[in-house]
Motif scaffolding. Sequence first.
Motif, PDB file in Angstrom:
ATOM      1  N   HIS A  63       3.926   0.219   3.001  1.00 52.02           N
ATOM      2  CA  HIS A  63       3.095   0.881   4.015  1.00 52.02           C
ATOM      3  C   HIS A  63       3.445   0.346   5.405  1.00 52.02           C
ATOM      4  O   HIS A  63       3.595   1.117   6.365  1.00 52.02           O
ATOM      5  CB  HIS A  63       1.614   0.640   3.697  1.00 52.02           C
ATOM      6  CG  HIS A  63       0.679   1.431   4.542  1.00 52.02           C
ATOM      7  ND1 HIS A  63       0.169   0.950   5.740  1.00 52.02           N
ATOM      8  CD2 HIS A  63       0.155   2.669   4.390  1.00 52.02           C
ATOM      9  CE1 HIS A  63      -0.631   1.858   6.266  1.00 52.02           C
ATOM     10  NE2 HIS A  63      -0.649   2.908   5.480  1.00 52.02           N
ATOM     11  N   VAL A 110      -2.599   5.638  -7.854  1.00 53.51           N
ATOM     12  CA  VAL A 110      -3.021   6.531  -6.759  1.00 53.51           C
ATOM     13  C   VAL A 110      -4.225   5.900  -6.042  1.00 53.51           C
ATOM     14  O   VAL A 110      -4.287   5.873  -4.802  1.00 53.51           O
ATOM     15  CB  VAL A 110      -3.328   7.940  -7.300  1.00 53.51           C
ATOM     16  CG1 VAL A 110      -4.014   8.790  -6.251  1.00 53.51           C
ATOM     17  CG2 VAL A 110      -2.016   8.607  -7.760  1.00 53.51           C
ATOM     18  N   LYS A 111      -5.157   5.349  -6.816  1.00 52.38           N
ATOM     19  CA  LYS A 111      -6.332   4.684  -6.211  1.00 52.38           C
ATOM     20  C   LYS A 111      -5.884   3.467  -5.393  1.00 52.38           C
ATOM     21  O   LYS A 111      -6.357   3.255  -4.273  1.00 52.38           O
ATOM     22  CB  LYS A 111      -7.284   4.256  -7.342  1.00 52.38           C
ATOM     23  CG  LYS A 111      -8.551   3.617  -6.879  1.00 52.38           C
ATOM     24  CD  LYS A 111      -9.567   3.580  -8.028  1.00 52.38           C
ATOM     25  CE  LYS A 111     -10.732   2.665  -7.698  1.00 52.38           C
ATOM     26  NZ  LYS A 111     -10.713   1.427  -8.431  1.00 52.38           N
ATOM     27  N   THR A 114      -4.411   4.474  -2.102  1.00 51.49           N
ATOM     28  CA  THR A 114      -5.460   4.880  -1.158  1.00 51.49           C
ATOM     29  C   THR A 114      -6.130   3.643  -0.556  1.00 51.49           C
ATOM     30  O   THR A 114      -6.355   3.570   0.659  1.00 51.49           O
ATOM     31  CB  THR A 114      -6.504   5.768  -1.872  1.00 51.49           C
ATOM     32  OG1 THR A 114      -5.809   6.867  -2.451  1.00 51.49           O
ATOM     33  CG2 THR A 114      -7.566   6.272  -0.917  1.00 51.49           C
ATOM     34  N   GLU A 115      -6.421   2.642  -1.402  1.00 54.77           N
ATOM     35  CA  GLU A 115      -7.036   1.396  -0.905  1.00 54.77           C
ATOM     36  C   GLU A 115      -6.150   0.739   0.144  1.00 54.77           C
ATOM     37  O   GLU A 115      -6.632   0.163   1.113  1.00 54.77           O
ATOM     38  CB  GLU A 115      -7.225   0.400  -2.061  1.00 54.77           C
ATOM     39  CG  GLU A 115      -8.378   0.723  -2.985  1.00 54.77           C
ATOM     40  CD  GLU A 115      -8.379  -0.182  -4.215  1.00 54.77           C
ATOM     41  OE1 GLU A 115      -9.004   0.222  -5.203  1.00 54.77           O
ATOM     42  OE2 GLU A 115      -7.744  -1.260  -4.196  1.00 54.77           O
ATOM     43  N   GLN A 119      -2.451   7.980   3.142  1.00 54.05           N
ATOM     44  CA  GLN A 119      -3.358   9.111   3.402  1.00 54.05           C
ATOM     45  C   GLN A 119      -3.502  10.032   2.210  1.00 54.05           C
ATOM     46  O   GLN A 119      -4.587  10.478   1.889  1.00 54.05           O
ATOM     47  CB  GLN A 119      -2.801   9.997   4.514  1.00 54.05           C
ATOM     48  CG  GLN A 119      -2.664   9.391   5.858  1.00 54.05           C
ATOM     49  CD  GLN A 119      -2.028  10.437   6.765  1.00 54.05           C
ATOM     50  OE1 GLN A 119      -2.448  11.585   6.795  1.00 54.05           O
ATOM     51  NE2 GLN A 119      -1.002  10.045   7.495  1.00 54.05           N
ATOM     52  N   GLU A 120      -2.364  10.371   1.597  1.00 51.33           N
ATOM     53  CA  GLU A 120      -2.389  11.331   0.478  1.00 51.33           C
ATOM     54  C   GLU A 120      -1.377  10.858  -0.536  1.00 51.33           C
ATOM     55  O   GLU A 120      -0.294  10.442  -0.152  1.00 51.33           O
ATOM     56  CB  GLU A 120      -1.884  12.726   0.874  1.00 51.33           C
ATOM     57  CG  GLU A 120      -2.298  13.246   2.161  1.00 51.33           C
ATOM     58  CD  GLU A 120      -1.507  14.515   2.537  1.00 51.33           C
ATOM     59  OE1 GLU A 120      -0.671  14.997   1.753  1.00 51.33           O
ATOM     60  OE2 GLU A 120      -1.742  14.987   3.637  1.00 51.33           O
ATOM     61  N   SER A 121      -1.714  11.004  -1.799  1.00 56.14           N
ATOM     62  CA  SER A 121      -0.747  10.681  -2.852  1.00 56.14           C
ATOM     63  C   SER A 121      -0.726  11.822  -3.849  1.00 56.14           C
ATOM     64  O   SER A 121      -1.781  12.332  -4.235  1.00 56.14           O
ATOM     65  CB  SER A 121      -1.143   9.397  -3.586  1.00 56.14           C
ATOM     66  OG  SER A 121      -1.216   8.335  -2.690  1.00 56.14           O
ATOM     67  N   ALA A 136       3.556   9.266  -1.829  1.00 54.11           N
ATOM     68  CA  ALA A 136       2.399   8.901  -1.013  1.00 54.11           C
ATOM     69  C   ALA A 136       2.795   8.940   0.459  1.00 54.11           C
ATOM     70  O   ALA A 136       3.853   8.437   0.835  1.00 54.11           O
ATOM     71  CB  ALA A 136       1.920   7.511  -1.388  1.00 54.11           C
TER      72      ALA A 136
END
Length: 138
Positions: A63, A110-111, A114-115, A119-121, A136
């Motif tokens: 990220h 996926v969770k 997000t944590e 933004q989107e996966s 993602a």
Amino acid sequence: MTGLDASVRSLDRARQNVPTAQFVEGFAEELPFPDSSFDLIHTSVALHEMQPVQLREILQQAHRVLKPDGIFTFVDFHQPTNPIFTPGLSLFLFLFETETAWNLIQTDLVKLLTEIGFQESKQTLHAGGSLQVVQAKK
Ligand SMILES: C[S@@+](CC[C@H](N)C(=O)[O-])C[C@H]1O[C@@H](n2cnc3c(N)ncnc32)[C@H](O)[C@@H]1O
């Protein structure tokens, strides 16, 4: 294109396969690259070898080094959704992998993404659910 691996042998093999790319020896949990420097990051069937803390660090690093709207994508094992595939995957993990692979297939990636701030996966499953491909967006 830049490839990174902790193993000199893996890097030597990669250099033979893709002579035009740059290769860097390093750990994915300590990426030696500046913030916001890549459009796309991909890892292929490697995350299942990471301990849970290490996995989180690697996703955080991905990220960090992605540009805004950059894409992180990976393929790795997943808990089968079709039970016919469960014995085959279980045998493979039992023979060739360690507890980190069993942990990974229990992890909702996926969770976790997000944590971490993606933004989107988008997750797609293959081979009876035993493989996942995730994209993602930062
Ligand atoms: C199962 S192989 C990946 C398979 C390969 N991507 C393919 O598609 O054939 C795992 C690779 O991850 C590398 N590796 C393991 N831990 C690492 C880490 N912490 N940082 C960077 N590379 C790592 C290993 O050296 C190895 O080359």
